[in-house]
Design an enzyme around this catalytic site. Structure first.
Site, PDB file in Angstrom:
ATOM      1  N   TYR A  31      41.863  -2.322  24.710  1.00 53.20           N
ATOM      2  CA  TYR A  31      42.396  -0.978  24.995  1.00 53.20           C
ATOM      3  C   TYR A  31      42.875  -0.302  23.705  1.00 53.20           C
ATOM      4  CZ  TYR A  31      45.444   2.501  27.358  1.00 53.20           C
ATOM      5  OH  TYR A  31      46.060   3.646  27.803  1.00 53.20           O
ATOM      6  N   ARG A  77      61.182   1.122  26.437  1.00 52.50           N
ATOM      7  CA  ARG A  77      60.142   2.121  26.712  1.00 52.50           C
ATOM      8  C   ARG A  77      60.863   3.444  26.949  1.00 52.50           C
ATOM      9  NH1 ARG A  77      57.688  -1.786  25.395  1.00 52.50           N
ATOM     10  NH2 ARG A  77      55.739  -2.634  26.256  1.00 52.50           N
ATOM     11  N   ARG A 119      45.388  -7.201  24.352  1.00 53.33           N
ATOM     12  CA  ARG A 119      45.527  -5.748  24.517  1.00 53.33           C
ATOM     13  C   ARG A 119      44.551  -4.983  23.640  1.00 53.33           C
ATOM     14  NH1 ARG A 119      51.269  -5.106  26.691  1.00 53.33           N
ATOM     15  NH2 ARG A 119      51.131  -2.869  26.429  1.00 53.33           N
ATOM     16  N   PHE A 132      58.270  -2.005  39.940  1.00 55.37           N
ATOM     17  CA  PHE A 132      59.687  -2.125  40.308  1.00 55.37           C
ATOM     18  C   PHE A 132      59.982  -1.381  41.611  1.00 55.37           C
ATOM     19  CE2 PHE A 132      61.518  -2.944  35.743  1.00 55.37           C
ATOM     20  CZ  PHE A 132      60.875  -4.172  35.727  1.00 55.37           C
ATOM     21  N   ASP A 139      53.223  -7.837  23.885  1.00 58.34           N
ATOM     22  CA  ASP A 139      53.966  -6.768  24.563  1.00 58.34           C
ATOM     23  C   ASP A 139      54.879  -6.084  23.521  1.00 58.34           C
ATOM     24  OD1 ASP A 139      54.772  -6.451  27.830  1.00 58.34           O
ATOM     25  OD2 ASP A 139      56.161  -5.583  26.385  1.00 58.34           O
ATOM     26  N   ARG A 157      51.823  -1.543  36.463  1.00 62.31           N
ATOM     27  CA  ARG A 157      52.714  -0.944  35.468  1.00 62.31           C
ATOM     28  C   ARG A 157      54.154  -1.012  35.960  1.00 62.31           C
ATOM     29  NH1 ARG A 157      49.273   4.275  33.554  1.00 62.31           N
ATOM     30  NH2 ARG A 157      48.294   4.025  35.592  1.00 62.31           N
ATOM     31  N   GLN A 162      59.460  -2.377  21.172  1.00 62.02           N
ATOM     32  CA  GLN A 162      60.149  -1.083  21.209  1.00 62.02           C
ATOM     33  C   GLN A 162      59.100   0.030  21.227  1.00 62.02           C
ATOM     34  OE1 GLN A 162      62.496  -0.696  17.612  1.00 62.02           O
ATOM     35  NE2 GLN A 162      60.777  -1.122  16.273  1.00 62.02           N
ATOM     36  N   SER A 170      55.812   1.516  38.850  1.00 59.54           N
ATOM     37  CA  SER A 170      55.280   1.302  40.203  1.00 59.54           C
ATOM     38  C   SER A 170      55.638  -0.102  40.684  1.00 59.54           C
ATOM     39  CB  SER A 170      53.774   1.548  40.233  1.00 59.54           C
ATOM     40  OG  SER A 170      53.144   0.918  39.155  1.00 59.54           O
TER      41      SER A 170
HETATM   42  P1  NAD Z   1      44.363   5.486  35.944  1.00 65.44           P
HETATM   43  O1  NAD Z   1      43.872   4.098  35.870  1.00 65.44           O
HETATM   44  O2  NAD Z   1      45.091   5.908  37.172  1.00 65.44           O
HETATM   45  O3  NAD Z   1      43.175   6.516  35.729  1.00 65.44           O
HETATM   46  C1  NAD Z   1      42.026   6.243  34.988  1.00 65.44           C
HETATM   47  C2  NAD Z   1      40.834   6.797  35.749  1.00 65.44           C
HETATM   48  O4  NAD Z   1      39.655   6.585  34.981  1.00 65.44           O
HETATM   49  C3  NAD Z   1      40.629   6.120  37.100  1.00 65.44           C
HETATM   50  O5  NAD Z   1      40.409   7.090  38.090  1.00 65.44           O
HETATM   51  C4  NAD Z   1      39.395   5.261  36.868  1.00 65.44           C
HETATM   52  O6  NAD Z   1      38.667   5.026  38.053  1.00 65.44           O
HETATM   53  C5  NAD Z   1      38.638   6.088  35.854  1.00 65.44           C
HETATM   54  N1  NAD Z   1      37.693   5.322  35.053  1.00 65.44           N
HETATM   55  C6  NAD Z   1      37.893   4.145  34.423  1.00 65.44           C
HETATM   56  N2  NAD Z   1      36.790   3.772  33.762  1.00 65.44           N
HETATM   57  C7  NAD Z   1      35.861   4.724  33.987  1.00 65.44           C
HETATM   58  C8  NAD Z   1      34.508   4.898  33.583  1.00 65.44           C
HETATM   59  N3  NAD Z   1      33.898   4.002  32.804  1.00 65.44           N
HETATM   60  N4  NAD Z   1      33.851   6.015  33.990  1.00 65.44           N
HETATM   61  C9  NAD Z   1      34.458   6.925  34.788  1.00 65.44           C
HETATM   62  N5  NAD Z   1      35.733   6.802  35.210  1.00 65.44           N
HETATM   63  C10 NAD Z   1      36.429   5.719  34.808  1.00 65.44           C
HETATM   64  O7  NAD Z   1      45.267   5.719  34.647  1.00 65.44           O
HETATM   65  P2  NAD Z   1      46.115   6.990  34.188  1.00 65.44           P
HETATM   66  O8  NAD Z   1      47.498   6.553  34.005  1.00 65.44           O
HETATM   67  O9  NAD Z   1      45.824   8.148  35.036  1.00 65.44           O
HETATM   68  O10 NAD Z   1      45.523   7.217  32.726  1.00 65.44           O
HETATM   69  C11 NAD Z   1      44.609   8.265  32.444  1.00 65.44           C
HETATM   70  C12 NAD Z   1      44.320   8.298  30.948  1.00 65.44           C
HETATM   71  O11 NAD Z   1      45.534   8.523  30.238  1.00 65.44           O
HETATM   72  C13 NAD Z   1      43.726   7.005  30.414  1.00 65.44           C
HETATM   73  O12 NAD Z   1      42.735   7.322  29.466  1.00 65.44           O
HETATM   74  C14 NAD Z   1      44.891   6.319  29.735  1.00 65.44           C
HETATM   75  O13 NAD Z   1      44.481   5.526  28.663  1.00 65.44           O
HETATM   76  C15 NAD Z   1      45.710   7.517  29.260  1.00 65.44           C
HETATM   77  N6  NAD Z   1      47.119   7.138  29.133  1.00 65.44           N
HETATM   78  C16 NAD Z   1      47.920   7.039  30.236  1.00 65.44           C
HETATM   79  C17 NAD Z   1      49.235   6.634  30.079  1.00 65.44           C
HETATM   80  C18 NAD Z   1      50.167   6.538  31.249  1.00 65.44           C
HETATM   81  O14 NAD Z   1      51.308   6.112  31.047  1.00 65.44           O
HETATM   82  N7  NAD Z   1      49.810   6.915  32.453  1.00 65.44           N
HETATM   83  C19 NAD Z   1      49.742   6.331  28.804  1.00 65.44           C
HETATM   84  C20 NAD Z   1      48.864   6.417  27.714  1.00 65.44           C
HETATM   85  C21 NAD Z   1      47.561   6.841  27.884  1.00 65.44           C
HETATM   86  N1  UDP Z   2      57.141  -5.088  32.733  1.00 66.08           N
HETATM   87  C1  UDP Z   2      58.067  -5.838  33.430  1.00 66.08           C
HETATM   88  N2  UDP Z   2      57.798  -6.153  34.716  1.00 66.08           N
HETATM   89  C2  UDP Z   2      56.674  -5.748  35.358  1.00 66.08           C
HETATM   90  C3  UDP Z   2      55.734  -4.965  34.648  1.00 66.08           C
HETATM   91  C4  UDP Z   2      56.000  -4.657  33.338  1.00 66.08           C
HETATM   92  O1  UDP Z   2      59.105  -6.211  32.902  1.00 66.08           O
HETATM   93  O2  UDP Z   2      56.514  -6.077  36.554  1.00 66.08           O
HETATM   94  C5  UDP Z   2      57.422  -4.728  31.334  1.00 66.08           C
HETATM   95  C6  UDP Z   2      56.282  -5.012  30.359  1.00 66.08           C
HETATM   96  O3  UDP Z   2      56.371  -6.344  29.882  1.00 66.08           O
HETATM   97  C7  UDP Z   2      56.544  -3.991  29.287  1.00 66.08           C
HETATM   98  C8  UDP Z   2      57.138  -2.812  30.039  1.00 66.08           C
HETATM   99  O4  UDP Z   2      57.586  -3.323  31.278  1.00 66.08           O
HETATM  100  O5  UDP Z   2      57.495  -4.465  28.374  1.00 66.08           O
HETATM  101  C9  UDP Z   2      56.136  -1.701  30.306  1.00 66.08           C
HETATM  102  O6  UDP Z   2      54.999  -2.284  30.889  1.00 66.08           O
HETATM  103  P1  UDP Z   2      53.765  -1.432  31.430  1.00 66.08           P
HETATM  104  O7  UDP Z   2      52.747  -2.416  31.890  1.00 66.08           O
HETATM  105  O8  UDP Z   2      54.244  -0.422  32.415  1.00 66.08           O
HETATM  106  O9  UDP Z   2      53.244  -0.604  30.201  1.00 66.08           O
HETATM  107  P2  UDP Z   2      53.097  -0.872  28.622  1.00 66.08           P
HETATM  108  O10 UDP Z   2      54.097   0.017  28.018  1.00 66.08           O
HETATM  109  O11 UDP Z   2      53.383  -2.303  28.307  1.00 66.08           O
HETATM  110  O12 UDP Z   2      51.692  -0.511  28.339  1.00 66.08           O
END
Ligand code: NAD
Ligand code: UDP
Length: 334
Positions: free
Chosen positions: A148, A214, A145, A194, A276, A189, A279, A192
Site C-alpha cells: 500500500y 492518530r 504495509r 471500536f 504500525d 480500521r 505517531q 469502525s
Molecule cells: P474503501 O475500501 O471503502 O474504498 C475503496 C474503493 O475502491 C472500494 O469501493 C473498492 O471496492 C474499490 N476498489 C479497490 N480496488 C479496486 C480496483 N482495482 N478497481 C476498481 N475499484 C477498486 O476505502 P476508503 O476509505 O473509501 O478509501 C478511498 C481512497 O482514499 C483509497 O484510495 C485510500 O487509499 C484513500 N485513503 C483513505 C483514507 C481513509 O482514512 N479513509 C486515508 C488515506 C487514504
Molecule cells: N488499532 C487498534 N485496534 C483495532 C484496529 C486498529 O488498536 O481494532 C490501532 C492500529 O494498530 C493503529 C491505529 O489503531 O495503531 C489505527 O489503525 P487503522 O487500521 O485504523 O489505520 P492506520 O492508521 O494504521 O492505517
C-alpha cells in the site's frame, strides 16, 4: 440543461469516501460516473443515487484501461484498511500503480483534471512530527504495509512524471485517517472496529499499549477538501495533506467510544501489528493557505454520527455486523 455541467469520474466510488464524494458531486449538479470493482465497496453505499439521472455506475477494475470521456477524475480506487490491503498485496500494488497509469492515461487523452487520493502512509512510521508535505517519510519497503505505502508512493511519482512529461493536470492529496458513516463494519480500521465492538458488547481490541497516536477527520470535512482541491487552478498540483490535526493516543479513542456508547465492553490488549506507525498527525498549513480549508467537525460530533449509523446498521441485521458478499475472493474475508 446546463452546458457547463462537468462529467466527473470517481474510481472507488462505491467505497466509504467515494460514495460520499459521489453524493456531493451529484448534489452540486455534476454528471457522475462511479467506477468500482466492489472489492471493499458496496452497492448499498450508492443505492440511493441510482434513480438520479446524473449518476451512473460501472463495474470495472482500474487495473484495466477505461475508455470514457471525462472532465475530472477522482482516483480513489484502492482498499484502504490494513486488513484489506494486506489480503491480496499484489493486487493492492497493481491497483495503486497500474490504476494510476490507466487514470493518468485517460486524463492525458481527454485533458481531464485528475486527483489522486494518496495517503499519510507515504510518510511510513514518521520521525518528523507533525508531518509536513516536504517530509520524505520512513517507509519499510519490504514489510506487510509496503504494498500500500510503496504503491501509493509510486502512484505519486507517476502523477508528477505525467505532469512534467505530458503537462497532465494533476492534483495529489495525502489523506490522513478519516472516518464516518458507510465505513465497512468489518473493515478492520480502528474507528469502525471500536464502535461495532462497543455496540455489540464485545471486547475492544487495543493494539500495542494504545499509546500510538492518530488524528481523525470526519468524512464530510474530507470530501469538502477533495472538492476544494479539484477546483484549484492548474498550477496547484499538491501534494497537500488533508486531515484533522487533533492528535490523540488510540487508547483515548477507545475510551471515548466506550463513554459515548455507554457500552460495558472491556478493553483488551493485542499485539501491535508490524510497522504500525507510532505517531501520526498532519500539518495542514498548506491546505489552510492554498485551499482555505480546515476541518469543522470535532471528534465527538463525528463519532456520534458514526455511532448512530452503525447502531442503525446493526439493528437492521439483528444486532450483528452483516456479512457482505462481493464477487471477488474478498467475499470470504469480510
Ligand atoms: P474503501 O475500501 O471503502 O474504498 C475503496 C474503493 O475502491 C472500494 O469501493 C473498492 O471496492 C474499490 N476498489 C479497490 N480496488 C479496486 C480496483 N482495482 N478497481 C476498481 N475499484 C477498486 O476505502 P476508503 O476509505 O473509501 O478509501 C478511498 C481512497 O482514499 C483509497 O484510495 C485510500 O487509499 C484513500 N485513503 C483513505 C483514507 C481513509 O482514512 N479513509 C486515508 C488515506 C487514504
Ligand atoms: N488499532 C487498534 N485496534 C483495532 C484496529 C486498529 O488498536 O481494532 C490501532 C492500529 O494498530 C493503529 C491505529 O489503531 O495503531 C489505527 O489503525 P487503522 O487500521 O485504523 O489505520 P492506520 O492508521 O494504521 O492505517
Amino acid at each position: 440543461m446546463s452546458l457547463t455541467r462537468k462529467r466527473v469520474l470517481v474510481t472507488g466510488g462505491a467505497g466509504f469516501l467515494g460514495s460520499h464524494l459521489c453524493e456531493r458531486l451529484v448534489a452540486s449538479g455534476d454528471d457522475v460516473l462511479c467506477v468500482d470493482n466492489y472489492f471493499t465497496g458496496r452497492k448499498d453505499n450508492v443505492a440511493h443515487l441510482l434513480g438520479n439521472p446524473r449518476f451512473e455506475t460501472l463495474r470495472h477494475d482500474v487495473t484495466f484501461p477505461l475508455y470514457v470521456e471525462m472532465d475530472e477524475i477522482y482516483n480513489l480506487a484502492c482498499p484502504a484498511s490494513p486488513v484489506h490491503y494486506q489480503f491480496d498485496p499484489v493486487q493492492t500494488a497493481k491497483t495503486s500503480v497500474i490504476g494510476a497509469i490507466n487514470m493518468l492515461g485517460l486524463a492525458k487523452r481527454t485533458h481531464a483534471r485528475v486527483l489522486q487520493a494518496s495517503t499519510s502512509e507515504v510518510y511510513g512510521d514518521p520521525v518528523v512530527h507533525p508531518q509536513t508535505e516536504d517530509y520524505r517519510g520512513n517507509v519499510n519497503p519490504l514489510g506487510p504495509r509496503a504494498c500500500y505505502d510503496e504503491g501509493k508512493r509510486c502512484a505519486e511519482t507517476l502523477f508528477f512524471d505525467y505532469h512534467r512529461q505530458h503537462a497532465t493536470r494533476i492534483k495529489v492529496v495525502r489523506i490522513f485517517n478519516t472516518y464516518g458513516p458507510r465505513m465497512h463494519p468489518k473493515d478492520g480500521r480502528v474507528v469502525s472496529n471500536f464502535i461495532v465492538q462497543a455496540l455489540q458488547g464485545e471486547d475492544i481490541t487495543l493494539f500495542g499499549d494504545g499509546m500510538q497516536t492518530r488524528a481523525f477527520c470526519f468524512v464530510d470535512d474530507l470530501v469538502r477538501g477533495l472538492m476544494r482541491m479539484m477546483e484549484t487552478g492548474d498550477d496547484v498540483t499538491g501534494p497537500i495533506n488533508l486531515g484533522n490535526p487533533v492528535e490523540m493516543p488510540v487508547r483515548h479513542l477507545a475510551e471515548t467510544v466506550l463513554a459515548m456508547t455507554g457500552s460495558r465492553s472491556r478493553i483488551v490488549f493485542r499485539p501491535l501489528p508490524q510497522d504500525d506507525p507510532m505517531q501520526r498527525c498532519p500539518d495542514i498549513s498548506k491546505a489552510k493557505q492554498i485551499l482555505d480549508w480546515t476541518p469543522a467537525v470535532d471528534l465527538k460530533t463525528g463519532l456520534s454520527r458514526t455511532i448512530a449509523y452503525f447502531d442503525r446498521l446493526l439493528a437492521e441485521h439483528g444486532g450483528r455486523a452483516p456479512t457482505y458478499t462481493a464477487p471477488t475472493p474478498m467475499a470470504t474475508a469480510i
